[in-house]
Design a protein around this motif. Structure first.
Motif, PDB file in Angstrom:
ATOM      1  N   UNK A   1       0.852  -1.196   0.000  1.00 52.05           N
ATOM      2  CA  UNK A   1       0.000   0.000   0.000  1.00 52.05           C
ATOM      3  C   UNK A   1       0.884   1.240   0.000  1.00 52.05           C
ATOM      4  N   UNK A   2       0.534   2.227  -0.799  1.00 47.63           N
ATOM      5  CA  UNK A   2       1.378   3.418  -0.946  1.00 47.63           C
ATOM      6  C   UNK A   2       0.507   4.670  -0.969  1.00 47.63           C
ATOM      7  N   UNK A   3       1.141   5.781  -0.612  1.00 49.78           N
ATOM      8  CA  UNK A   3       0.569   7.108  -0.802  1.00 49.78           C
ATOM      9  C   UNK A   3       1.239   7.733  -2.019  1.00 49.78           C
ATOM     10  N   UNK A   4       0.431   8.287  -2.906  1.00 52.46           N
ATOM     11  CA  UNK A   4       0.930   8.888  -4.141  1.00 52.46           C
ATOM     12  C   UNK A   4       0.692  10.391  -4.067  1.00 52.46           C
ATOM     13  N   UNK A   5       1.741  11.170  -4.240  1.00 51.05           N
ATOM     14  CA  UNK A   5       1.645  12.631  -4.174  1.00 51.05           C
ATOM     15  C   UNK A   5       2.183  13.240  -5.463  1.00 51.05           C
ATOM     16  N   UNK A   6       1.669  14.406  -5.793  1.00 52.54           N
ATOM     17  CA  UNK A   6       2.097  15.104  -7.008  1.00 52.54           C
ATOM     18  C   UNK A   6       1.793  16.584  -6.859  1.00 52.54           C
TER      19      UNK A   6
END
Length: 372
Positions: A95-100
């Motif tokens: 599980x990951x957090x994706x930021x941009x």
């Protein structure tokens, strides 16, 4: 601000970088280098997703229950249902957090970079692929969708009794990994006024920017509202993008407060050109005490019955006295004369830090003293 950089090494004298001309006026800089236009900024995006295809370095489902629930939800949406808990034993998913960051005026179909960070107890994300992940803004709306193979800069290797970790293998990037799906509705030509925000608030700089804009436009359309904001009145026929392009390339002479910045860890000292010091006398000297212990091995007499080999320390003490030197810094000392005066007593950066702190405590240093 012009700066003079003092030596960061203890055994070197203090010196001004010869390329700087301290006595000259401040250099003019472009407005675009010290300010930004209001409304022209990036927006943060965030999303939650799954990285698959890991080589046994993913989350432990027993310790990361949210990963298991996410896998079940993803498989159900893909038509794989009726999964019981004992059938999911994968170690290849994390599980990951994706930021941009959504650039200003990003159009639908353009791509942006994303950062993928592990949320569970995965050992590494190397070799994984991010499954389609919606990215939302602060308003809860979806503005981009991310997916693709990830690139990890760090690595981790582990054996039975040793392990090696280089960098951060649980953080990765995907170049052009997200596609913009929605645009932020913002039209420059619909604005009634244009505001410029200084990155470093200063009344003098704000007034100079307003004056430079008025001189260029030939009329009093710009005014400084506060130390940070300059407002420019617009009319209905104004070509705002062309006006902004002309304004951001205007040059002004920024002003700044007198400041002394000290990095105590490296011994670096940066002094602004506006720093002034009242008349003071500075001395530098002191005692150095060196204590040295040399172990001496004491052997017993030959054929002794109760004798034993022991270590006897021998202590020597030496006192080195450094001759104290005085130098007089006359009233209203400039940066050049301050450095010359400190060089006259032959001190390094570490001693200079103590002297500047003492001068500040005495009320003779007219500048902000910042220690980082």
């Amino acid at each position: 601000m012009r700066y003079a950089i003092l030596s960061a090494l203890k055994f070197l004298p203090i010196a001004i970088v010869t390329a700087l001309n301290i006595g000259s006026a401040h250099a003019d800089v472009r407005i675009k280098d010290i300010a930004s236009f209001e409304g022209v900024r990036e927006n943060q995006l965030v999303g939650y997703g799954l990285v698959v295809g890991l080589n046994g370095t993913g989350d432990t489902l027993r310790n990361s229950p949210f990963t298991e629930k996410s896998i079940e939800g993803m498989l159900e949406r893909l038509g794989v249902g009726n999964l019981s808990e004992d059938k999911i034993k994968t170690e290849n998913t994390a599980a990951v957090m994706v930021t941009a960051m959504l650039p200003p005026f990003a159009r639908r179909g353009s791509t942006i970079d994303v950062v993928v960070s592990s949320l569970g107890d995965a050992d590494s994300l190397r070799g994984g692929t991010l499954v389609v992940t919606p990215l939302t803004g602060a308003d809860g709306e979806v503005y981009a969708v991310a997916q693709g193979p990830i690139a990890v800069a760090g690595f981790a290797a582990q054996g039975i009794n040793a392990s090696v970790v280089e960098g951060v293998p649980t953080v990765a990037r995907i170049e052009n990994g997200a596609t913009v799906e929605a645009e932020i509705d913002f039209r420059l030509n619909d604005m009634d006024s244009l505001r410029i925000a200084l990155r470093t608030p200063d009344f003098t700089t704000a007034v100079r920017v307003a004056d430079a804009i008025n001189d260029q436009l030939g009329q009093r359309k710009a005014a400084a509202l506060d130390p940070t904001t300059i407002e420019i009145a617009l009319n209905n026929k104004e070509d705002v993008p062309q006006l902004m392009a002309g304004i951001e390339n205007l040059t002004v002479e920024p002003d700044s407060a007198a400041k002394v910045v000290i990095d105590a860890r490296s011994g670096t000292i940066v002094i602004g050109s506006n720093v002034r010091i009242d008349e003071v006398a500075v001395s530098q000297g002191g005692l150095t005490v060196v204590v040295r212990e040399d172990p001496v091995i004491s052997q017993p007499e030959p054929f002794s019955v109760s004798g034993a080999t022991i270590v006897v320390p021998q202590t020597s003490v030496a006192v080195n006295e450094k001759e104290a030197k005085f130098t007089i810094l006359e009233g209203d000392v400039s940066l050049q004369r301050l450095v010359d005066g400190l060089n006259a007593i032959g001190i390094g950066a570490s001693e200079t830090i103590s002297i500047l702190q003492a001068i500040k405590a005495a009320g003779a240093l007219h500048a902000d003293l910042e220690i980082i």
